[in-house]
Design an enzyme around this catalytic site. Structure first.
Site, PDB file in Angstrom:
ATOM      1  N   THR A   1      14.687  40.285  54.783  1.00 37.44           N
ATOM      2  CA  THR A   1      15.933  40.479  55.511  1.00 37.44           C
ATOM      3  C   THR A   1      15.780  40.357  57.024  1.00 37.44           C
ATOM      4  OG1 THR A   1      17.506  42.225  56.139  1.00 37.44           O
ATOM      5  CG2 THR A   1      15.443  42.970  55.226  1.00 37.44           C
TER       6      THR A   1
ATOM      7  N   LYS B   1      11.425  47.259  53.541  1.00 33.04           N
ATOM      8  CA  LYS B   1      11.426  45.806  53.337  1.00 33.04           C
ATOM      9  C   LYS B   1      10.250  45.146  54.062  1.00 33.04           C
ATOM     10  CE  LYS B   1      15.150  44.737  50.832  1.00 33.04           C
ATOM     11  NZ  LYS B   1      15.201  43.786  49.705  1.00 33.04           N
TER      12      LYS B   1
ATOM     13  N   TYR C   1      15.354  51.468  55.519  1.00 29.38           N
ATOM     14  CA  TYR C   1      15.560  50.247  54.725  1.00 29.38           C
ATOM     15  C   TYR C   1      14.655  49.128  55.245  1.00 29.38           C
ATOM     16  CZ  TYR C   1      17.813  45.849  53.304  1.00 29.38           C
ATOM     17  OH  TYR C   1      18.048  44.578  52.830  1.00 29.38           O
TER      18      TYR C   1
ATOM     19  N   GLU D   1      16.968  42.347  58.967  1.00 31.70           N
ATOM     20  CA  GLU D   1      16.777  43.715  59.484  1.00 31.70           C
ATOM     21  C   GLU D   1      15.326  43.951  59.909  1.00 31.70           C
ATOM     22  OE1 GLU D   1      18.849  46.652  59.959  1.00 31.70           O
ATOM     23  OE2 GLU D   1      20.232  44.990  60.111  1.00 31.70           O
TER      24      GLU D   1
HETATM   25  P1  NAP Z   1      23.609  44.659  46.444  1.00 32.50           P
HETATM   26  O1  NAP Z   1      24.947  44.043  46.197  1.00 32.50           O
HETATM   27  O2  NAP Z   1      23.520  46.023  47.004  1.00 32.50           O
HETATM   28  O3  NAP Z   1      22.802  44.617  45.058  1.00 32.50           O
HETATM   29  C1  NAP Z   1      21.611  45.324  44.868  1.00 32.50           C
HETATM   30  C2  NAP Z   1      21.190  45.218  43.409  1.00 32.50           C
HETATM   31  O4  NAP Z   1      20.016  46.001  43.213  1.00 32.50           O
HETATM   32  C3  NAP Z   1      22.234  45.763  42.403  1.00 32.50           C
HETATM   33  O5  NAP Z   1      22.190  44.977  41.239  1.00 32.50           O
HETATM   34  C4  NAP Z   1      21.699  47.160  42.110  1.00 32.50           C
HETATM   35  O6  NAP Z   1      22.132  47.674  40.870  1.00 32.50           O
HETATM   36  C5  NAP Z   1      20.213  46.842  42.077  1.00 32.50           C
HETATM   37  N1  NAP Z   1      19.380  48.037  42.181  1.00 32.50           N
HETATM   38  C6  NAP Z   1      19.403  48.994  43.143  1.00 32.50           C
HETATM   39  N2  NAP Z   1      18.484  49.939  42.883  1.00 32.50           N
HETATM   40  C7  NAP Z   1      17.859  49.578  41.731  1.00 32.50           C
HETATM   41  C8  NAP Z   1      16.820  50.141  40.946  1.00 32.50           C
HETATM   42  N3  NAP Z   1      16.252  51.302  41.282  1.00 32.50           N
HETATM   43  N4  NAP Z   1      16.426  49.478  39.842  1.00 32.50           N
HETATM   44  C9  NAP Z   1      17.020  48.323  39.470  1.00 32.50           C
HETATM   45  N5  NAP Z   1      18.015  47.743  40.164  1.00 32.50           N
HETATM   46  C10 NAP Z   1      18.427  48.368  41.279  1.00 32.50           C
HETATM   47  O7  NAP Z   1      22.734  43.725  47.401  1.00 32.50           O
HETATM   48  P2  NAP Z   1      22.917  42.159  47.750  1.00 32.50           P
HETATM   49  O8  NAP Z   1      23.798  42.031  48.928  1.00 32.50           O
HETATM   50  O9  NAP Z   1      23.229  41.413  46.510  1.00 32.50           O
HETATM   51  O10 NAP Z   1      21.451  41.803  48.258  1.00 32.50           O
HETATM   52  C11 NAP Z   1      20.446  41.357  47.348  1.00 32.50           C
HETATM   53  C12 NAP Z   1      19.079  41.607  47.955  1.00 32.50           C
HETATM   54  O11 NAP Z   1      18.960  40.912  49.188  1.00 32.50           O
HETATM   55  C13 NAP Z   1      18.782  43.065  48.296  1.00 32.50           C
HETATM   56  O12 NAP Z   1      17.400  43.255  48.096  1.00 32.50           O
HETATM   57  C14 NAP Z   1      19.092  43.179  49.766  1.00 32.50           C
HETATM   58  O13 NAP Z   1      18.343  44.211  50.348  1.00 32.50           O
HETATM   59  C15 NAP Z   1      18.661  41.813  50.247  1.00 32.50           C
HETATM   60  N6  NAP Z   1      19.362  41.275  51.419  1.00 32.50           N
HETATM   61  C16 NAP Z   1      20.726  41.243  51.449  1.00 32.50           C
HETATM   62  C17 NAP Z   1      21.363  40.652  52.520  1.00 32.50           C
HETATM   63  C18 NAP Z   1      22.868  40.561  52.590  1.00 32.50           C
HETATM   64  O14 NAP Z   1      23.393  40.337  53.685  1.00 32.50           O
HETATM   65  N7  NAP Z   1      23.583  40.682  51.467  1.00 32.50           N
HETATM   66  C19 NAP Z   1      20.607  40.083  53.562  1.00 32.50           C
HETATM   67  C20 NAP Z   1      19.216  40.124  53.480  1.00 32.50           C
HETATM   68  C21 NAP Z   1      18.594  40.698  52.390  1.00 32.50           C
HETATM   69  P3  NAP Z   1      23.581  48.401  40.714  1.00 32.50           P
HETATM   70  O15 NAP Z   1      24.583  47.275  40.602  1.00 32.50           O
HETATM   71  O16 NAP Z   1      23.425  49.183  39.476  1.00 32.50           O
HETATM   72  O17 NAP Z   1      23.799  49.210  41.958  1.00 32.50           O
HETATM   73  O1  F7E Z   2      26.672  46.609  59.067  1.00 31.29           O
HETATM   74  C1  F7E Z   2      28.235  47.966  62.091  1.00 31.29           C
HETATM   75  C2  F7E Z   2      26.871  48.499  61.720  1.00 31.29           C
HETATM   76  O2  F7E Z   2      26.462  47.678  56.835  1.00 31.29           O
HETATM   77  C3  F7E Z   2      26.793  45.555  59.987  1.00 31.29           C
HETATM   78  C4  F7E Z   2      22.788  44.564  54.339  1.00 31.29           C
HETATM   79  O3  F7E Z   2      23.163  43.587  53.408  1.00 31.29           O
HETATM   80  O4  F7E Z   2      22.669  42.958  56.116  1.00 31.29           O
HETATM   81  C5  F7E Z   2      23.282  44.169  55.722  1.00 31.29           C
HETATM   82  O5  F7E Z   2      22.962  45.213  56.628  1.00 31.29           O
HETATM   83  C6  F7E Z   2      27.025  46.111  61.373  1.00 31.29           C
HETATM   84  C7  F7E Z   2      26.047  47.220  61.800  1.00 31.29           C
HETATM   85  O6  F7E Z   2      25.326  45.453  57.297  1.00 31.29           O
HETATM   86  C8  F7E Z   2      30.651  50.142  60.505  1.00 31.29           C
HETATM   87  O7  F7E Z   2      26.462  49.513  62.625  1.00 31.29           O
HETATM   88  C9  F7E Z   2      30.296  49.358  62.485  1.00 31.29           C
HETATM   89  O8  F7E Z   2      25.647  46.987  63.114  1.00 31.29           O
HETATM   90  O9  F7E Z   2      27.761  45.521  57.050  1.00 31.29           O
HETATM   91  P1  F7E Z   2      26.629  46.349  57.483  1.00 31.29           P
HETATM   92  P2  F7E Z   2      23.853  45.548  57.903  1.00 31.29           P
HETATM   93  O10 F7E Z   2      23.499  46.914  58.328  1.00 31.29           O
HETATM   94  O11 F7E Z   2      23.727  44.468  58.921  1.00 31.29           O
HETATM   95  C10 F7E Z   2      21.234  42.996  56.196  1.00 31.29           C
HETATM   96  C11 F7E Z   2      20.746  41.627  56.596  1.00 31.29           C
HETATM   97  C12 F7E Z   2      20.602  43.539  54.977  1.00 31.29           C
HETATM   98  O12 F7E Z   2      19.472  43.182  54.640  1.00 31.29           O
HETATM   99  C13 F7E Z   2      21.262  44.720  54.333  1.00 31.29           C
HETATM  100  O13 F7E Z   2      20.853  44.842  52.973  1.00 31.29           O
HETATM  101  O14 F7E Z   2      28.325  46.717  61.400  1.00 31.29           O
HETATM  102  N1  F7E Z   2      29.342  48.843  61.665  1.00 31.29           N
HETATM  103  N2  F7E Z   2      31.105  50.150  61.794  1.00 31.29           N
HETATM  104  C14 F7E Z   2      29.527  49.309  60.431  1.00 31.29           C
HETATM  105  N3  F7E Z   2      28.859  49.097  59.283  1.00 31.29           N
HETATM  106  C15 F7E Z   2      29.313  49.714  58.167  1.00 31.29           C
HETATM  107  N4  F7E Z   2      28.685  49.502  56.989  1.00 31.29           N
HETATM  108  N5  F7E Z   2      30.408  50.562  58.205  1.00 31.29           N
HETATM  109  C16 F7E Z   2      31.101  50.807  59.341  1.00 31.29           C
HETATM  110  O15 F7E Z   2      32.060  51.555  59.352  1.00 31.29           O
END
Ligand code: NAP
Ligand code: F7E
Length: 355
Positions: free
Chosen positions: A132, A160, A156, A134
């Site tokens: 990620t 990672k 987190y 992050e």
């Molecule tokens: P998400 O919607 O939160 O999905 C996470 C998945 O992991 C869900 O299927 C969840 O199951 C499963 N999970 C959580 N804890 C588990 C456990 N203990 N055992 C088995 N399964 C478990 O995340 P996403 O947005 O699809 O992201 C996919 C991956 O990419 C994650 O690893 C995330 O950290 C990473 N990532 C995401 C982004 C982004 O912007 N979306 C960017 C960079 C990296 P449930 O459905 O039961 O909750």
């Molecule tokens: O926040 C700001 C918050 O929670 C984005 C995950 O998929 O992407 C995701 O992480 C920004 C942050 O995503 C609220 O402070 C303001 O600066 O949508 P977010 P994230 O933290 O960037 C990365 C790449 C991953 O890997 C993660 O799994 O928005 N923000 N106000 C807020 N964020 C939330 N959630 N809620 C608020 O009310």
């Protein structure tokens, strides 16, 4: 026919990836955890009766905290590719449950790698790790690429980071085809409802429908490089088809603030907003609503800031440089930010209008 195992298949990316791989004629297995209510809504459209012989999608119970279930599953399926997407993925929530996050997001990856090694499947299985942006934290360098140093700023991101280096270490030590996709934020109509994009699109729809007066948010000045999950799962697959295991940045190369996202989302409904104040006193009011259909008043406060949504340590700006993937994987995102936001708003409008 290739076989893939997706951990986290019930999440946003897992659902898009499963659909993508099924279209590529893969046999797809998904790891899902037991929940007290159904957690397969995102894949219901591609799931069919397990007794149907033509079915190429199978779900298995397991958990990233349970080595035995992972070893058993990998032994049974013996997949060509593992996409390790399972994680507790909410950055702010990770500050509340850091030990759990370390167990799932860090040790979970180790468990997958060890299962492959113990089963002597190092030569057979390719592994994709969901790394990620992050990891970069508040990097000194903007935009960030594969050489930018990591400075994680949340439990987190720290978990990672462990996974990132474990993947690299197993690649170097045991010659496993293991890769990190360093993906920047990617969103979609299937995004979890507490991530900022989806929280905003749902709230704005509820505001124009007269069901909600305003939305409470945290830091409005943070900037993110937001892409569409559909484009990003294609990159995951391309990463595993490349001739060598490497690490890759996947990003759009454009960043926007939360304020930009709010302004754009309101403008979809022909509503102009203006921001007043700073920090915790910042808010947004309506200056003009050109559509009389909506129950919105001039000067109505539609955005307020609450400390509750601030993080103990924030990542201020993420902007990715994915030139390597564009050149070597021939990957380019198709979606523009505006198209992504529009798709999310339309989808939420259709879901919420009849609720
Ligand atoms: P998400 O919607 O939160 O999905 C996470 C998945 O992991 C869900 O299927 C969840 O199951 C499963 N999970 C959580 N804890 C588990 C456990 N203990 N055992 C088995 N399964 C478990 O995340 P996403 O947005 O699809 O992201 C996919 C991956 O990419 C994650 O690893 C995330 O950290 C990473 N990532 C995401 C982004 C982004 O912007 N979306 C960017 C960079 C990296 P449930 O459905 O039961 O909750
Ligand atoms: O926040 C700001 C918050 O929670 C984005 C995950 O998929 O992407 C995701 O992480 C920004 C942050 O995503 C609220 O402070 C303001 O600066 O949508 P977010 P994230 O933290 O960037 C990365 C790449 C991953 O890997 C993660 O799994 O928005 N923000 N106000 C807020 N964020 C939330 N959630 N809620 C608020 O009310």
């Amino acid at each position: 026919m290739k076989t893939a195992l997706i951990t986290g298949i019930t999440g946003q990316d897992g659902a898009y990836l499963a659909e993508f791989l099924l279209k590529k004629k893969y046999i797809v297995h998904g790891l899902k955890r037991r929940a007290s209510s159904f957690n397969t809504q995102r894949i219901d459209n591609i799931y069919s009766d397990p007794f149907n012989k033509k079915n190429r999608l199978t779900l298995h119970y397991g958990d990233m905290t349970d080595s035995l279930s992972l070893i058993e599953l990998i032994k049974k399926i013996c997949p060509d590719e593992i996409y390790n997407l399972a994680a507790m993925s909410h950055v702010n929530v990770s500050f509340s449950i850091p030990e759990y996050v370390a167990n799932v997001d860090a040790l979970g990856t180790l468990r997958i790698l060890e299962a492959v090694r113990i089963l002597r499947l190092e030569k057979k299985i390719k592994i994709y790790q969901a790394s990620t942006s992050e990891l970069y934290g508040n990097a000194d360098q903007i935009p960030q690429n594969e050489d930018t140093p990591f400075k994680p700023r949340s439990p987190y991101a720290v978990a990672k980071l462990y996974s990132y280096w474990t993947i690299v270490n197993y690649r170097e030590s045991y010659n496993i085809f293991a890769c990190n996709g360093i993906l920047f934020n990617h969103e979609s109509p299937m995004r979890g409802e507490t991530f900022v994009t989806r929280k905003i699109t749902m709230a704005i729809v509820n505001i124009v429908l007269g069901k909600q007066e305003k939305i409470y948010l945290g830091n409005l000045n943070a900037r993110r490089d937001w892409g569409h999950a559909k484009d990003y799962v294609q990159a995951m697959w391309k990463i595993l088809q490349y001739k060598k295991p490497e690490d890759w940045v996947i990003a759009t190369g454009k960043s926007y603030s939360i304020k930009d996202l709010l302004t754009l989302s309101f403008s979809y409904f022909k509503i102009d907003i203006k921001f007043l104040g700073t920090g915790l006193n910042e808010k947004a009011i309506v200056v003009n609503c050109k559509n009389p259909k909506y129950q919105i008043n001039k000067n109505q406060v539609v955005v307020e800031v609450k400390k509750r949504y601030y993080r103990p340590s924030e990542v201020n700006e993420l902007l990715g440089d994915s030139s390597k993937a564009r050149k070597k994987l021939n990957w380019t995102p198709k979606y523009q930010f505006k198209d992504l936001v529009e798709e999310m708003i339309k989808s939420d409008y259709n879901k919420l209008k009849n609720d």
